[in-house]
Design a protein around this motif. Sequence first.
Motif, short mmCIF file in Angstrom:
data_model
loop_
_atom_site.label_atom_id
_atom_site.label_comp_id
_atom_site.label_asym_id
_atom_site.label_seq_id
_atom_site.Cartn_x
_atom_site.Cartn_y
_atom_site.Cartn_z
N ILE A 187 0.70 -1.18 -0.06
CA ILE A 187 0.02 -0.10 0.14
C ILE A 187 1.05 1.25 0.05
CG2 ILE A 187 -1.80 -1.21 1.13
CD1 ILE A 187 -0.87 0.53 3.72
N ALA A 188 2.12 1.11 0.03
CA ALA A 188 3.00 2.44 0.22
C ALA A 188 2.78 3.44 -1.06
CB ALA A 188 4.61 1.81 0.07
N PRO A 189 2.32 2.90 -2.22
CA PRO A 189 2.04 4.20 -3.37
C PRO A 189 0.76 5.02 -2.85
CG PRO A 189 2.87 2.03 -4.52
CD PRO A 189 2.45 1.64 -2.92
N ILE A 190 -0.21 4.23 -2.58
CA ILE A 190 -1.19 5.10 -1.95
C ILE A 190 -0.75 6.08 -0.80
CG2 ILE A 190 -3.68 4.78 -0.89
CD1 ILE A 190 -3.51 1.78 -1.87
N LEU A 191 -0.24 5.57 0.14
CA LEU A 191 0.22 6.39 1.18
C LEU A 191 1.14 7.54 0.77
CD1 LEU A 191 0.23 6.97 4.27
CD2 LEU A 191 2.16 5.58 4.40
N TYR A 192 2.04 7.36 -0.17
CA TYR A 192 2.96 8.29 -0.57
C TYR A 192 2.62 9.26 -1.77
CZ TYR A 192 6.89 6.14 2.01
OH TYR A 192 7.60 6.12 3.11
N ALA A 193 1.16 8.87 -2.26
CA ALA A 193 0.61 9.88 -2.85
C ALA A 193 0.10 11.15 -2.37
CB ALA A 193 -0.37 9.32 -3.89
N LEU A 194 -0.11 11.18 -1.17
CA LEU A 194 -0.89 12.14 -0.30
C LEU A 194 0.38 13.30 -0.01
CD1 LEU A 194 -3.12 13.36 1.09
CD2 LEU A 194 -2.47 11.98 3.01
N PRO A 195 1.58 12.89 0.31
CA PRO A 195 2.59 13.91 0.63
C PRO A 195 2.91 14.63 -0.66
CG PRO A 195 3.68 11.89 1.00
CD PRO A 195 2.16 11.68 0.90
N VAL A 196 3.05 13.99 -1.82
CA VAL A 196 3.27 14.52 -3.21
C VAL A 196 2.24 15.65 -3.51
CG1 VAL A 196 5.21 12.93 -3.95
CG2 VAL A 196 2.71 12.74 -4.72
N GLN A 197 0.97 15.25 -3.22
CA GLN A 197 -0.13 16.05 -3.51
C GLN A 197 -0.07 17.38 -2.70
OE1 GLN A 197 -3.41 13.00 -3.21
NE2 GLN A 197 -3.15 12.54 -5.33
N LEU A 198 0.06 17.18 -1.42
CA LEU A 198 0.03 18.14 -0.18
C LEU A 198 1.10 19.08 -0.75
CD1 LEU A 198 -0.35 16.48 3.02
CD2 LEU A 198 -1.79 18.11 1.90
N LEU A 199 2.42 18.56 -1.23
CA LEU A 199 3.40 19.47 -1.54
C LEU A 199 3.22 20.56 -2.84
CD1 LEU A 199 6.29 19.77 -0.80
CD2 LEU A 199 7.03 18.15 -2.68
N ALA A 200 2.34 19.96 -3.74
CA ALA A 200 1.96 20.54 -5.15
C ALA A 200 0.91 21.57 -4.27
CB ALA A 200 1.26 19.71 -5.75
N TYR A 201 0.09 21.19 -3.42
CA TYR A 201 -0.98 22.18 -2.86
C TYR A 201 -0.57 23.33 -2.21
CZ TYR A 201 -4.42 23.97 0.28
OH TYR A 201 -5.41 24.61 1.13
N HIS A 202 0.26 22.90 -1.29
CA HIS A 202 1.08 24.14 -0.37
C HIS A 202 1.83 25.26 -1.45
CE1 HIS A 202 -0.57 23.23 3.26
NE2 HIS A 202 -0.15 22.12 3.27
N ILE A 203 2.65 24.64 -2.26
CA ILE A 203 3.39 25.44 -3.33
C ILE A 203 2.52 26.39 -3.80
CG2 ILE A 203 4.86 25.42 -5.06
CD1 ILE A 203 6.46 22.94 -3.98
N ALA A 204 1.60 25.80 -4.23
CA ALA A 204 0.60 26.68 -5.28
C ALA A 204 0.02 27.64 -4.32
CB ALA A 204 -0.59 25.57 -5.76
N VAL A 205 -0.51 27.28 -2.98
CA VAL A 205 -0.90 28.43 -2.41
C VAL A 205 0.07 29.25 -1.94
CG1 VAL A 205 -1.56 28.98 0.36
CG2 VAL A 205 -2.56 26.99 -1.13
#
Length: 286
Positions: A249-267
Amino acid sequence: MDIASEFRYREPKLLPGGLALFVSQSGETADTLAALRYCKDAGLKSAAVVNVPTSTIAREADLVLPILAGPEIGVASTKAFTGMLCALAALVIELGKARGVVSRDDEIRMIQALESVPRLMGEALLLSEPIATLSRDLARARDVLYLGRGIHFPIALEGALKLKEISYIHAEGYASGELKHGPIALIDEYTPVIFVAPHDHLFEKSLSNLQEVSARRGSVVLLSDSRGITAAADAPKHVIELPACDPFIAPILYALPVQLLAYHIAVEKGTDVDQPRNLAKSVTVE
């Protein structure tokens, strides 16, 4: 795996009776729908992993695997991506059982791993604030590289895609083993390199790549668990520590921080996270 927009134009030879699996959040994407019809005309069975069970692709597929993620408001789908990974993981378990390559013990382990995803995602969401702090540095970058090995290469692609879509920073995802075949020429102190690298059976290979980037003054961000971060020592400039989990399940879990990173950089950059420029929710024309 094939890219739907290119699939039928290379005129692949298909064997009647096979199965074609289609993945689409909206179920209305023109090139994916055209690929489905191409396969059906060739005599293949079709299955669709979709988020909209009333969509055209869902109606025309022989089997529908709904991800049940609810309406996806943002153009750059995030929850649909992780929902699709979960649905595909469940499908893999069932196909493995049907083919006799997944034992009862393996089935129990993988199901328990999937059941742990909500808890682990909750823990990963606690990283939002430190990721936001890191984003203040990364928002100044013009280019960002994402690297991942094995099943984490697609997560590197996901991270790069989300970053370019909503922050307008140029980003590319590569398989870590390809580093010396070109991307290493881009490494300097101004180019952040984000490694998606839990401590699994390929971690030592990823660590070697990380050390090569660090030796060339690259600004390394390591996404890993406690064992991986300990092994990397002081090579990364920044670390994001995720909870240890089953590799399944590691890919499922690790998708979250890369998405959060994109979100916070955009903000941080002040861009529109939900409605980025030039993008549509569904690509309904080619």
